[in-house]
Scaffold this motif. Structure first.
Motif, PDB file in Angstrom:
ATOM      1  N   THR A   8       0.818  -1.203   0.000  1.00  0.00           N
ATOM      2  CA  THR A   8       0.000   0.000   0.000  1.00  0.00           C
ATOM      3  C   THR A   8       0.854   1.256   0.000  1.00  0.00           C
ATOM      4  N   ARG A   9       1.979   1.223   0.681  1.00  0.00           N
ATOM      5  CA  ARG A   9       2.822   2.424   0.737  1.00  0.00           C
ATOM      6  C   ARG A   9       3.401   2.769  -0.620  1.00  0.00           C
ATOM      7  N   TYR A  10       3.415   1.834  -1.565  1.00  0.00           N
ATOM      8  CA  TYR A  10       3.884   2.123  -2.917  1.00  0.00           C
ATOM      9  C   TYR A  10       2.723   2.370  -3.870  1.00  0.00           C
ATOM     10  N   ILE A  11       1.671   1.586  -3.761  1.00  0.00           N
ATOM     11  CA  ILE A  11       0.551   1.668  -4.689  1.00  0.00           C
ATOM     12  C   ILE A  11      -0.205   2.984  -4.534  1.00  0.00           C
ATOM     13  N   LEU A  12      -0.446   3.428  -3.313  1.00  0.00           N
ATOM     14  CA  LEU A  12      -1.221   4.644  -3.093  1.00  0.00           C
ATOM     15  C   LEU A  12      -0.556   5.885  -3.689  1.00  0.00           C
ATOM     16  N   PRO A  13       0.719   6.163  -3.413  1.00  0.00           N
ATOM     17  CA  PRO A  13       1.312   7.368  -4.021  1.00  0.00           C
ATOM     18  C   PRO A  13       1.452   7.278  -5.539  1.00  0.00           C
ATOM     19  N   ILE A  14       1.737   6.094  -6.055  1.00  0.00           N
ATOM     20  CA  ILE A  14       1.883   5.945  -7.511  1.00  0.00           C
ATOM     21  C   ILE A  14       0.542   6.187  -8.195  1.00  0.00           C
ATOM     22  N   SER A  15      -0.520   5.592  -7.681  1.00  0.00           N
ATOM     23  CA  SER A  15      -1.830   5.766  -8.309  1.00  0.00           C
ATOM     24  C   SER A  15      -2.316   7.197  -8.160  1.00  0.00           C
ATOM     25  N   LEU A  16      -2.062   7.835  -7.027  1.00  0.00           N
ATOM     26  CA  LEU A  16      -2.453   9.226  -6.841  1.00  0.00           C
ATOM     27  C   LEU A  16      -1.718  10.130  -7.830  1.00  0.00           C
ATOM     28  N   THR A  17      -0.434   9.888  -8.031  1.00  0.00           N
ATOM     29  CA  THR A  17       0.345  10.666  -8.999  1.00  0.00           C
ATOM     30  C   THR A  17      -0.193  10.474 -10.410  1.00  0.00           C
ATOM     31  N   LEU A  18      -0.517   9.239 -10.770  1.00  0.00           N
ATOM     32  CA  LEU A  18      -1.062   8.970 -12.101  1.00  0.00           C
ATOM     33  C   LEU A  18      -2.399   9.664 -12.316  1.00  0.00           C
ATOM     34  N   ILE A  19      -3.253   9.672 -11.315  1.00  0.00           N
ATOM     35  CA  ILE A  19      -4.552  10.330 -11.438  1.00  0.00           C
ATOM     36  C   ILE A  19      -4.369  11.834 -11.624  1.00  0.00           C
ATOM     37  N   ILE A  20      -3.459  12.442 -10.865  1.00  0.00           N
ATOM     38  CA  ILE A  20      -3.206  13.877 -11.003  1.00  0.00           C
ATOM     39  C   ILE A  20      -2.675  14.196 -12.394  1.00  0.00           C
ATOM     40  N   VAL A  21      -1.769  13.378 -12.911  1.00  0.00           N
ATOM     41  CA  VAL A  21      -1.223  13.600 -14.258  1.00  0.00           C
ATOM     42  C   VAL A  21      -2.321  13.454 -15.309  1.00  0.00           C
ATOM     43  N   ILE A  22      -3.154  12.446 -15.180  1.00  0.00           N
ATOM     44  CA  ILE A  22      -4.237  12.235 -16.157  1.00  0.00           C
ATOM     45  C   ILE A  22      -5.209  13.408 -16.135  1.00  0.00           C
ATOM     46  N   PHE A  23      -5.597  13.864 -14.943  1.00  0.00           N
ATOM     47  CA  PHE A  23      -6.497  15.005 -14.854  1.00  0.00           C
ATOM     48  C   PHE A  23      -5.853  16.271 -15.405  1.00  0.00           C
ATOM     49  N   ALA A  24      -4.569  16.469 -15.164  1.00  0.00           N
ATOM     50  CA  ALA A  24      -3.868  17.639 -15.694  1.00  0.00           C
ATOM     51  C   ALA A  24      -3.859  17.607 -17.229  1.00  0.00           C
ATOM     52  N   ILE A  25      -3.642  16.445 -17.795  1.00  0.00           N
ATOM     53  CA  ILE A  25      -3.666  16.302 -19.256  1.00  0.00           C
ATOM     54  C   ILE A  25      -5.056  16.612 -19.793  1.00  0.00           C
TER      55      ILE A  25
END
Length: 45
Positions: free
Chosen positions: A24-41
């Motif tokens: 969880t300590r790896y999956i949560l920050p990675i998925s949150l970063t991906l969501i922010i990048v997708i929304f920014a795009i």
């Protein structure tokens, strides 16, 4: 079956009944970063 007067004692591992990997300590920050990048795009298109 146990008698109702005698409480059942379980260790922490027995109560969880499984492994607790620390993914969880790896999956949560990675998925949150991906969501922010997708929304920014999506916003800046």
């Amino acid at each position: 079956m146990d008698s109702p007067e005698k409480p059942t004692r379980l260790s922490g591992e027995e109560a969880r009944a499984g492994a607790t990997p620390h993914m969880t300590r790896y999956i949560l920050p990675i998925s949150l970063t991906l969501i922010i990048v997708i929304f920014a795009i999506m916003v800046f298109r």
